[in-house]
Design a protein around this motif. Sequence first.
Motif, PDB file in Angstrom:
ATOM      1  N   HIS A   1     -41.542 -30.747  11.922  1.00 23.89           N
ATOM      2  CA  HIS A   1     -40.646 -31.179  10.789  1.00 23.89           C
ATOM      3  C   HIS A   1     -39.601 -29.857  10.294  1.00 23.89           C
ATOM      4  O   HIS A   1     -40.048 -29.141   9.634  1.00 23.89           O
ATOM      5  N   ILE A   2     -38.394 -30.487  10.462  1.00 17.26           N
ATOM      6  CA  ILE A   2     -37.347 -29.390  10.243  1.00 17.26           C
ATOM      7  C   ILE A   2     -36.966 -29.517   8.403  1.00 17.26           C
ATOM      8  O   ILE A   2     -36.669 -30.462   8.040  1.00 17.26           O
ATOM      9  N   VAL A   3     -36.852 -28.345   8.311  1.00 13.06           N
ATOM     10  CA  VAL A   3     -36.711 -28.008   6.759  1.00 13.06           C
ATOM     11  C   VAL A   3     -35.249 -27.628   6.506  1.00 13.06           C
ATOM     12  O   VAL A   3     -34.421 -27.890   5.802  1.00 13.06           O
ATOM     13  N   ARG A   4     -35.048 -26.454   7.179  1.00 10.89           N
ATOM     14  CA  ARG A   4     -33.887 -25.908   7.065  1.00 10.89           C
ATOM     15  C   ARG A   4     -33.665 -25.040   8.526  1.00 10.89           C
ATOM     16  O   ARG A   4     -34.240 -24.827   9.399  1.00 10.89           O
TER      17      ARG A   4
END
Lengths: 134, 134
Positions: free
Chosen positions: A116-119
């Motif tokens: 899950h990409i956050v930044r």
Amino acid sequence: MENNQPIVGIRSTKQRQAILDVFSDEQVHLSADEVYLLVKPTQPNISLGTIYRNLDLLTRIGALTQFILADGTRKYEKTSSHHHHLVCINCGETKNIPGCPLDREIKGYSKENEFHIVRHSFEIYGYCSSCQTK
Amino acid sequence: MENNQPIVGIRSTKQRQAILDVFSDEQVHLSADEVYLLVKPTQPNISLGTIYRNLDLLTRIGALTQFILADGTRKYEKTSSHHHHLVCINCGETKNIPGCPLDREIKGYSKENEFHIVRHSFEIYGYCSSCQTK
DNA sequence: TTTGCTGCAAATCGTTTGCAACACC
DNA sequence: GGTGTTGCAAACGATTTGCAGCAAA
């Protein structure tokens, strides 16, 4: 600083204002020490501790954004729309790049890995035009 | 370390071999301290200084590659074909991403700015599958 | 008057370095 | 035997923190 205290009342002090003033331009990218040197003329008694505490607080409330270069240098800039950096290895000049490389392909790859990409971070290093001629 | 000495004769010591052994897998990404902890069992008397000196030397001869995460952590990995990283914000697990985002568009932008690209960094941060479920 | 903010100095963390003893080739 | 390497401890640079006094609100 790792300060996770909730932010309650924030006061406006001349030191804080002087620090913020330094970041009026979006093309300004500075380390704590550089901020210190720039603020010193107007706030001769300001301490580095105050610089660090304010950079941290201003980052936590979102006014500034922190980023780290490949050599470990910690820099701050005024928060603005998503962008990346072009950094000169020789003189350190840092410019904003409007584009973003986080493309469909990579997003797809991350999804495959159930990540899950956050930044993300993306910096380009090389030589600016004036350093190439030297 | 900023050691620019020319590399003359490199010897094979058990300490250096033990450090290299830790990086046998390309999916291994470690900080100096983590290497120290991993090597300690087989080399009980090894010092952190030796770890740092070897990580630096192995990086300079190209056996290892160093990179810095967005929180400032310095990590090392075995040198391999060009790639980037997927880093879990929670557990720190780091995976290699095969693709590269330095696309035509950005190269064009750099050219416009007369910037000579030497290298770039790109890391994605988020939550790995197992940290998402917790 | 309350409590956030400051300057100062000491503390901390990750990393580097000087040195004398050691161990590869 | 010569010199690259090591362990140790001290030094270092960047950053953080405790504290008492100060100053915004």
